[in-house]
Design a protein around this motif. Sequence first.
Motif, PDB file in Angstrom:
ATOM      1  N   MET A  78       3.366  -2.102  17.318  1.00 37.17           N
ATOM      2  CA  MET A  78       2.155  -1.306  16.773  1.00 37.17           C
ATOM      3  C   MET A  78       2.575  -1.084  15.070  1.00 37.17           C
ATOM      4  SD  MET A  78      -0.509   0.562  17.771  1.00 37.17           S
ATOM      5  CE  MET A  78      -1.260   1.991  17.451  1.00 37.17           C
ATOM      6  N   SER A  79       3.629  -1.217  14.473  1.00 38.35           N
ATOM      7  CA  SER A  79       3.833  -1.410  13.026  1.00 38.35           C
ATOM      8  C   SER A  79       3.555  -2.378  12.463  1.00 38.35           C
ATOM      9  CB  SER A  79       5.275  -0.871  12.935  1.00 38.35           C
ATOM     10  OG  SER A  79       6.263  -1.695  13.274  1.00 38.35           O
ATOM     11  N   THR A  80       3.577  -3.494  13.341  1.00 37.03           N
ATOM     12  CA  THR A  80       3.626  -4.899  13.065  1.00 37.03           C
ATOM     13  C   THR A  80       1.702  -5.137  12.355  1.00 37.03           C
ATOM     14  OG1 THR A  80       5.247  -5.674  14.131  1.00 37.03           O
ATOM     15  CG2 THR A  80       3.649  -7.300  13.422  1.00 37.03           C
ATOM     16  N   ILE A  81       0.915  -4.553  13.383  1.00 38.23           N
ATOM     17  CA  ILE A  81      -0.293  -4.723  13.009  1.00 38.23           C
ATOM     18  C   ILE A  81      -0.874  -4.058  11.795  1.00 38.23           C
ATOM     19  CG2 ILE A  81      -2.699  -3.956  14.175  1.00 38.23           C
ATOM     20  CD1 ILE A  81      -1.534  -4.595  16.934  1.00 38.23           C
ATOM     21  N   VAL A  82      -0.200  -2.577  11.875  1.00 35.96           N
ATOM     22  CA  VAL A  82      -0.601  -1.747  10.641  1.00 35.96           C
ATOM     23  C   VAL A  82       0.049  -2.413   9.264  1.00 35.96           C
ATOM     24  CG1 VAL A  82       0.225   0.358   9.422  1.00 35.96           C
ATOM     25  CG2 VAL A  82      -0.471   0.239  11.832  1.00 35.96           C
ATOM     26  N   ASP A  83       1.421  -3.130   9.328  1.00 40.19           N
ATOM     27  CA  ASP A  83       1.714  -3.792   8.265  1.00 40.19           C
ATOM     28  C   ASP A  83       0.759  -5.088   7.847  1.00 40.19           C
ATOM     29  OD1 ASP A  83       3.992  -2.178   8.129  1.00 40.19           O
ATOM     30  OD2 ASP A  83       5.360  -3.449   9.197  1.00 40.19           O
ATOM     31  N   LYS A  84       0.292  -5.706   8.705  1.00 38.04           N
ATOM     32  CA  LYS A  84      -0.459  -7.029   8.518  1.00 38.04           C
ATOM     33  C   LYS A  84      -1.563  -6.605   7.866  1.00 38.04           C
ATOM     34  CE  LYS A  84       1.206 -10.088  11.935  1.00 38.04           C
ATOM     35  NZ  LYS A  84       0.723 -11.065  13.237  1.00 38.04           N
ATOM     36  N   LYS A  85      -2.486  -5.526   8.520  1.00 35.93           N
ATOM     37  CA  LYS A  85      -3.668  -4.685   7.866  1.00 35.93           C
ATOM     38  C   LYS A  85      -3.444  -4.115   6.562  1.00 35.93           C
ATOM     39  CE  LYS A  85      -7.272  -1.164   8.614  1.00 35.93           C
ATOM     40  NZ  LYS A  85      -7.642  -0.384   9.709  1.00 35.93           N
ATOM     41  N   THR A  86      -2.295  -3.786   6.150  1.00 36.35           N
ATOM     42  CA  THR A  86      -1.879  -3.283   4.827  1.00 36.35           C
ATOM     43  C   THR A  86      -1.751  -4.306   4.050  1.00 36.35           C
ATOM     44  OG1 THR A  86      -0.912  -1.149   5.704  1.00 36.35           O
ATOM     45  CG2 THR A  86      -0.465  -1.856   3.606  1.00 36.35           C
ATOM     46  N   PHE A  87      -0.955  -5.290   4.333  1.00 34.77           N
ATOM     47  CA  PHE A  87      -0.913  -6.520   3.675  1.00 34.77           C
ATOM     48  C   PHE A  87      -2.061  -7.221   3.276  1.00 34.77           C
ATOM     49  CE2 PHE A  87      -0.076 -11.167   3.522  1.00 34.77           C
ATOM     50  CZ  PHE A  87       0.485 -11.133   2.429  1.00 34.77           C
ATOM     51  N   LEU A  88      -2.982  -7.324   4.422  1.00 29.74           N
ATOM     52  CA  LEU A  88      -4.524  -7.923   4.046  1.00 29.74           C
ATOM     53  C   LEU A  88      -5.346  -7.184   3.045  1.00 29.74           C
ATOM     54  CD1 LEU A  88      -5.147  -9.472   7.627  1.00 29.74           C
ATOM     55  CD2 LEU A  88      -4.495 -10.692   5.712  1.00 29.74           C
ATOM     56  N   ILE A  89      -5.287  -5.772   3.208  1.00 25.09           N
ATOM     57  CA  ILE A  89      -6.213  -5.090   2.460  1.00 25.09           C
ATOM     58  C   ILE A  89      -5.302  -5.074   0.986  1.00 25.09           C
ATOM     59  CG2 ILE A  89      -6.563  -2.580   1.734  1.00 25.09           C
ATOM     60  CD1 ILE A  89      -6.850  -2.354   4.680  1.00 25.09           C
ATOM     61  N   ASN A 111      -3.711  -7.569  -0.458  1.00 25.59           N
ATOM     62  CA  ASN A 111      -4.117  -9.037  -1.031  1.00 25.59           C
ATOM     63  C   ASN A 111      -5.685  -9.286  -1.330  1.00 25.59           C
ATOM     64  OD1 ASN A 111      -1.682  -9.945  -0.826  1.00 25.59           O
ATOM     65  ND2 ASN A 111      -1.831 -11.297   0.890  1.00 25.59           N
ATOM     66  N   LEU A 112      -6.344  -8.688  -0.572  1.00 22.23           N
ATOM     67  CA  LEU A 112      -7.929  -8.598  -0.758  1.00 22.23           C
ATOM     68  C   LEU A 112      -8.247  -7.743  -1.981  1.00 22.23           C
ATOM     69  CD1 LEU A 112     -10.660  -9.546  -0.031  1.00 22.23           C
ATOM     70  CD2 LEU A 112     -10.852  -7.329   1.454  1.00 22.23           C
ATOM     71  N   LYS A 113      -7.732  -6.670  -2.288  1.00 23.73           N
ATOM     72  CA  LYS A 113      -7.940  -6.111  -3.389  1.00 23.73           C
ATOM     73  C   LYS A 113      -7.629  -6.843  -4.740  1.00 23.73           C
ATOM     74  CE  LYS A 113      -6.492  -1.800  -5.628  1.00 23.73           C
ATOM     75  NZ  LYS A 113      -5.762  -0.336  -5.372  1.00 23.73           N
ATOM     76  N   ASN A 114      -6.152  -7.440  -4.306  1.00 23.54           N
ATOM     77  CA  ASN A 114      -5.590  -8.092  -5.844  1.00 23.54           C
ATOM     78  C   ASN A 114      -6.546  -9.491  -6.094  1.00 23.54           C
ATOM     79  OD1 ASN A 114      -3.455  -6.238  -6.167  1.00 23.54           O
ATOM     80  ND2 ASN A 114      -2.024  -7.565  -4.804  1.00 23.54           N
ATOM     81  N   LEU A 115      -7.043 -10.041  -4.961  1.00 18.91           N
ATOM     82  CA  LEU A 115      -7.891 -11.155  -5.216  1.00 18.91           C
ATOM     83  C   LEU A 115      -9.140 -10.632  -5.724  1.00 18.91           C
ATOM     84  CD1 LEU A 115      -7.631 -13.317  -1.778  1.00 18.91           C
ATOM     85  CD2 LEU A 115      -6.682 -14.000  -4.270  1.00 18.91           C
ATOM     86  N   LEU A 116      -9.947  -9.640  -5.531  1.00 21.54           N
ATOM     87  CA  LEU A 116     -10.898  -9.129  -6.031  1.00 21.54           C
ATOM     88  C   LEU A 116     -10.718  -8.742  -7.513  1.00 21.54           C
ATOM     89  CD1 LEU A 116     -12.486  -7.063  -3.126  1.00 21.54           C
ATOM     90  CD2 LEU A 116     -13.269  -9.268  -4.143  1.00 21.54           C
ATOM     91  N   GLN A 117      -9.860  -8.191  -7.772  1.00 18.68           N
ATOM     92  CA  GLN A 117      -9.159  -7.653  -9.321  1.00 18.68           C
ATOM     93  C   GLN A 117      -9.216  -8.746 -10.076  1.00 18.68           C
ATOM     94  OE1 GLN A 117      -5.762  -5.225  -8.535  1.00 18.68           O
ATOM     95  NE2 GLN A 117      -7.191  -3.230  -8.963  1.00 18.68           N
ATOM     96  N   GLU A 118      -8.491 -10.027  -9.743  1.00 21.64           N
ATOM     97  CA  GLU A 118      -8.335 -11.008 -10.386  1.00 21.64           C
ATOM     98  C   GLU A 118      -9.635 -12.030 -10.425  1.00 21.64           C
ATOM     99  OE1 GLU A 118      -5.795 -15.404 -10.293  1.00 21.64           O
ATOM    100  OE2 GLU A 118      -5.189 -13.889  -9.077  1.00 21.64           O
ATOM    101  N   LYS A 119     -10.408 -11.946  -9.499  1.00 20.36           N
ATOM    102  CA  LYS A 119     -11.862 -12.703  -9.691  1.00 20.36           C
ATOM    103  C   LYS A 119     -12.536 -11.737 -10.703  1.00 20.36           C
ATOM    104  CE  LYS A 119     -14.749 -15.636  -8.297  1.00 20.36           C
ATOM    105  NZ  LYS A 119     -14.835 -16.895  -8.434  1.00 20.36           N
TER     106      LYS A 119
END
Length: 100
Positions: A1-12, A14-22
């Motif tokens: 279960m923690s793997t799914i949460v970790d992946k979701k947190t990681f994706l969010i 990364n998405l935030k960082n990509l949007l900030q860079e853009k």
Amino acid sequence: MSTIVDKKTFLISNLKNLLQEKLWLLEQRLQNKRAATRFHHLTEAQTRIFATLRGEQLTISEVARRLAISRQAVHKLVTQLVNEHLLALEPIQGNGDETW
């Protein structure tokens, strides 16, 4: 279960960082384009006022709401632009606020 949460947190994250860079890259491009015009002296905050207006007549309150900054900050920026004859304030009938 923690793997799914970790992946979701990681994706969010990364998405935030990509949007900030853009956004940063877009702002840099706009700043470079502005530097090549007669409006090179305008600040980023002043240009955000114009971007928010996009040809509309808005009140100071509405611009403040759209930019998520205080009315006082918008009023200061607008006053600077009015003093440079780049904007004009007009009263709105039935409203204590001004539009430009």
